[in-house]
Design a protein around this motif. Sequence first.
Motif, PDB file in Angstrom:
ATOM      1  N   LYS A  29       0.840  -1.201   0.000  1.00 55.32           N
ATOM      2  CA  LYS A  29       0.000   0.000   0.000  1.00 55.32           C
ATOM      3  C   LYS A  29       0.878   1.256   0.000  1.00 55.32           C
ATOM      4  O   LYS A  29       0.644   2.197  -0.774  1.00 55.32           O
ATOM      5  CB  LYS A  29      -0.919  -0.011   1.224  1.00 55.32           C
ATOM      6  CG  LYS A  29      -1.739   1.252   1.432  1.00 55.32           C
ATOM      7  CD  LYS A  29      -2.778   1.464   0.362  1.00 55.32           C
ATOM      8  CE  LYS A  29      -3.687   2.642   0.707  1.00 55.32           C
ATOM      9  NZ  LYS A  29      -4.653   2.932  -0.374  1.00 55.32           N
ATOM     10  N   ALA A  30       1.899   1.279   0.843  1.00 55.36           N
ATOM     11  CA  ALA A  30       2.791   2.440   0.919  1.00 55.36           C
ATOM     12  C   ALA A  30       3.618   2.594  -0.359  1.00 55.36           C
ATOM     13  O   ALA A  30       3.904   3.711  -0.793  1.00 55.36           O
ATOM     14  CB  ALA A  30       3.712   2.310   2.127  1.00 55.36           C
ATOM     15  N   VAL A  32       2.742   1.782  -3.509  1.00 56.48           N
ATOM     16  CA  VAL A  32       1.955   2.359  -4.606  1.00 56.48           C
ATOM     17  C   VAL A  32       1.568   3.799  -4.296  1.00 56.48           C
ATOM     18  O   VAL A  32       1.450   4.631  -5.217  1.00 56.48           O
ATOM     19  CB  VAL A  32       0.714   1.505  -4.948  1.00 56.48           C
ATOM     20  CG1 VAL A  32       1.132   0.116  -5.375  1.00 56.48           C
ATOM     21  CG2 VAL A  32      -0.265   1.443  -3.790  1.00 56.48           C
ATOM     22  N   GLU A  33       1.380   4.122  -3.024  1.00 60.97           N
ATOM     23  CA  GLU A  33       1.104   5.508  -2.653  1.00 60.97           C
ATOM     24  C   GLU A  33       2.283   6.410  -3.023  1.00 60.97           C
ATOM     25  O   GLU A  33       2.098   7.596  -3.333  1.00 60.97           O
ATOM     26  CB  GLU A  33       0.818   5.624  -1.154  1.00 60.97           C
ATOM     27  CG  GLU A  33      -0.568   5.152  -0.752  1.00 60.97           C
ATOM     28  CD  GLU A  33      -0.859   5.328   0.719  1.00 60.97           C
ATOM     29  OE1 GLU A  33      -2.020   5.165   1.125  1.00 60.97           O
ATOM     30  OE2 GLU A  33       0.095   5.640   1.487  1.00 60.97           O
ATOM     31  N   ALA A  34       3.478   5.844  -2.995  1.00 59.93           N
ATOM     32  CA  ALA A  34       4.680   6.605  -3.358  1.00 59.93           C
ATOM     33  C   ALA A  34       4.859   6.700  -4.865  1.00 59.93           C
ATOM     34  O   ALA A  34       5.808   7.339  -5.342  1.00 59.93           O
ATOM     35  CB  ALA A  34       5.911   5.967  -2.714  1.00 59.93           C
ATOM     36  N   GLY A  35       3.972   6.040  -5.634  1.00 68.39           N
ATOM     37  CA  GLY A  35       4.017   6.150  -7.080  1.00 68.39           C
ATOM     38  C   GLY A  35       4.833   5.099  -7.795  1.00 68.39           C
ATOM     39  O   GLY A  35       5.159   5.255  -8.973  1.00 68.39           O
ATOM     40  N   ASP A  70      -5.928   1.115 -11.322  1.00 68.26           N
ATOM     41  CA  ASP A  70      -6.093   1.770 -10.031  1.00 68.26           C
ATOM     42  C   ASP A  70      -5.272   0.986  -8.999  1.00 68.26           C
ATOM     43  O   ASP A  70      -5.760   0.028  -8.387  1.00 68.26           O
ATOM     44  CB  ASP A  70      -7.574   1.802  -9.647  1.00 68.26           C
ATOM     45  CG  ASP A  70      -7.836   2.627  -8.396  1.00 68.26           C
ATOM     46  OD1 ASP A  70      -6.893   2.809  -7.594  1.00 68.26           O
ATOM     47  OD2 ASP A  70      -8.981   3.082  -8.214  1.00 68.26           O
ATOM     48  N   TRP A  71      -4.016   1.383  -8.840  1.00 67.35           N
ATOM     49  CA  TRP A  71      -3.111   0.651  -7.957  1.00 67.35           C
ATOM     50  C   TRP A  71      -3.524   0.761  -6.496  1.00 67.35           C
ATOM     51  O   TRP A  71      -3.358  -0.187  -5.722  1.00 67.35           O
ATOM     52  CB  TRP A  71      -1.685   1.153  -8.148  1.00 67.35           C
ATOM     53  CG  TRP A  71      -1.070   0.682  -9.422  1.00 67.35           C
ATOM     54  CD1 TRP A  71      -1.072   1.314 -10.632  1.00 67.35           C
ATOM     55  CD2 TRP A  71      -0.381  -0.557  -9.625  1.00 67.35           C
ATOM     56  NE1 TRP A  71      -0.424   0.554 -11.582  1.00 67.35           N
ATOM     57  CE2 TRP A  71       0.014  -0.600 -10.983  1.00 67.35           C
ATOM     58  CE3 TRP A  71      -0.056  -1.629  -8.808  1.00 67.35           C
ATOM     59  CZ2 TRP A  71       0.713  -1.669 -11.533  1.00 67.35           C
ATOM     60  CZ3 TRP A  71       0.647  -2.695  -9.338  1.00 67.35           C
ATOM     61  CH2 TRP A  71       1.019  -2.718 -10.686  1.00 67.35           C
ATOM     62  N   ASN A  72      -4.058   1.897  -6.098  1.00 65.81           N
ATOM     63  CA  ASN A  72      -4.496   2.046  -4.713  1.00 65.81           C
ATOM     64  C   ASN A  72      -5.636   1.084  -4.398  1.00 65.81           C
ATOM     65  O   ASN A  72      -5.700   0.527  -3.303  1.00 65.81           O
ATOM     66  CB  ASN A  72      -4.925   3.489  -4.443  1.00 65.81           C
ATOM     67  CG  ASN A  72      -3.750   4.411  -4.217  1.00 65.81           C
ATOM     68  OD1 ASN A  72      -3.004   4.251  -3.249  1.00 65.81           O
ATOM     69  ND2 ASN A  72      -3.551   5.364  -5.116  1.00 65.81           N
ATOM     70  N   ASP A  76      -5.609  -1.788  -1.567  1.00 68.70           N
ATOM     71  CA  ASP A  76      -6.682  -1.881  -0.562  1.00 68.70           C
ATOM     72  C   ASP A  76      -7.327  -3.266  -0.590  1.00 68.70           C
ATOM     73  O   ASP A  76      -7.633  -3.842   0.463  1.00 68.70           O
ATOM     74  CB  ASP A  76      -7.744  -0.815  -0.814  1.00 68.70           C
ATOM     75  CG  ASP A  76      -7.257   0.591  -0.478  1.00 68.70           C
ATOM     76  OD1 ASP A  76      -6.291   0.712   0.296  1.00 68.70           O
ATOM     77  OD2 ASP A  76      -7.845   1.554  -1.014  1.00 68.70           O
ATOM     78  N   TYR A 309       3.040  -1.212   6.480  1.00 64.87           N
ATOM     79  CA  TYR A 309       2.756   0.110   5.910  1.00 64.87           C
ATOM     80  C   TYR A 309       3.727   1.152   6.453  1.00 64.87           C
ATOM     81  O   TYR A 309       4.298   1.947   5.691  1.00 64.87           O
ATOM     82  CB  TYR A 309       1.322   0.512   6.224  1.00 64.87           C
ATOM     83  CG  TYR A 309       0.945   1.866   5.673  1.00 64.87           C
ATOM     84  CD1 TYR A 309       0.599   2.028   4.334  1.00 64.87           C
ATOM     85  CD2 TYR A 309       0.955   3.001   6.487  1.00 64.87           C
ATOM     86  CE1 TYR A 309       0.271   3.268   3.811  1.00 64.87           C
ATOM     87  CE2 TYR A 309       0.634   4.250   5.984  1.00 64.87           C
ATOM     88  CZ  TYR A 309       0.291   4.380   4.642  1.00 64.87           C
ATOM     89  OH  TYR A 309      -0.017   5.619   4.134  1.00 64.87           O
ATOM     90  N   LYS A 313       6.483   3.055   4.193  1.00 67.11           N
ATOM     91  CA  LYS A 313       6.287   4.500   4.016  1.00 67.11           C
ATOM     92  C   LYS A 313       7.572   5.249   4.343  1.00 67.11           C
ATOM     93  O   LYS A 313       7.990   6.150   3.604  1.00 67.11           O
ATOM     94  CB  LYS A 313       5.141   4.990   4.900  1.00 67.11           C
ATOM     95  CG  LYS A 313       4.693   6.420   4.592  1.00 67.11           C
ATOM     96  CD  LYS A 313       3.469   6.782   5.395  1.00 67.11           C
ATOM     97  CE  LYS A 313       2.968   8.173   5.038  1.00 67.11           C
ATOM     98  NZ  LYS A 313       2.483   8.253   3.655  1.00 67.11           N
TER      99      LYS A 313
END
Length: 320
Positions: A29-30, A32-35, A70-72, A76, A309, A313
């Motif tokens: 999750k972290a 993909v949030e970082a791109g 949609d990676w996020n 999830d 996570y 992150k």
Amino acid sequence: MNSKGLNTKKALIFSGGSVKGAFQAGAFKAVVEAGYFPDFIYGISVGSLNGAYVCNEAGKQNSASIGELDWNLMADNLINFWKKNITSPGSIAVKYNDTSLFAHIWFNRFHGLLDTTPIQNLIKENIKIEYLKKSPVGFQAGAVNISNGEIAYVDASDPDFVDYLLASSAIPIIMPVVYIRGDKNRPYVDGGLRDVAPLKKAIDSGADEIICIACYPETFAGGDLNPRNLGQLAERVMDIAINEITNNDIEWANFFNKYLPESGKTESSGPLKGYRKVKLTIIRPEHPINVDIQNFKMQDIEKLIRKGYESAKEKMLNSM
């Protein structure tokens, strides 16, 4: 891109680690949030299940023609899969009664300390070959032939892929050997026996950038153990081996990277000819994670997800 493999730019590695794979769900999750969106995923043991699930989700989205992935949502959904389905030891496997186990051993019909029907059913219900084949994200799972010791990496194009996927997470002794297509001459088990973090595989396939999510810290600490409990003993032996193999895999990759040109140019001579330096990020727990595969609860899984996570992150912030 090196000249020795496939056209894979960004690779993601999910290493082995049994129920510690929940750590990977949070870490993903972290990531993909970082791109960071991988072109290819490699999985070993529980990492093969996480990787297959992510690629299954990618194939499902691709089939629905919703545009960009949609990676996020994929991240999830992986977290929710763990929270919903892996809530106790019985979610993965159930113990044989003593009489059945004794009979299996006595008559040379031993096929593990646990019946893994629950996890087999989960895999078959949640991972579909048709979605994996339509996934724009490549995926390979690693499993070891317990007869000759060789590791095999397979993808969804292999007609026996599901068998290999089941085998990849079959912890030796604790779980039964998986016979590919029922063939007694093709016995396969957990890929972690040979390759826990397949960094070399990713590099040889041409990855320029690799993120590896490992479930074990550099320093091993096992916690309490009853050596007379066969299940605990077998699990501890595998934990020690996996921790050591993980460290060796990462050490090799760092050593490999160290002797390639800092400029990023492709090496033109010597044993590393055709390779160039890879951007390598290792995400792993700072401290040991002690989870008893025979006695864990939903709260333990949620804790692992949060730890994954938070660890990822922080690592992604420092690596950007």
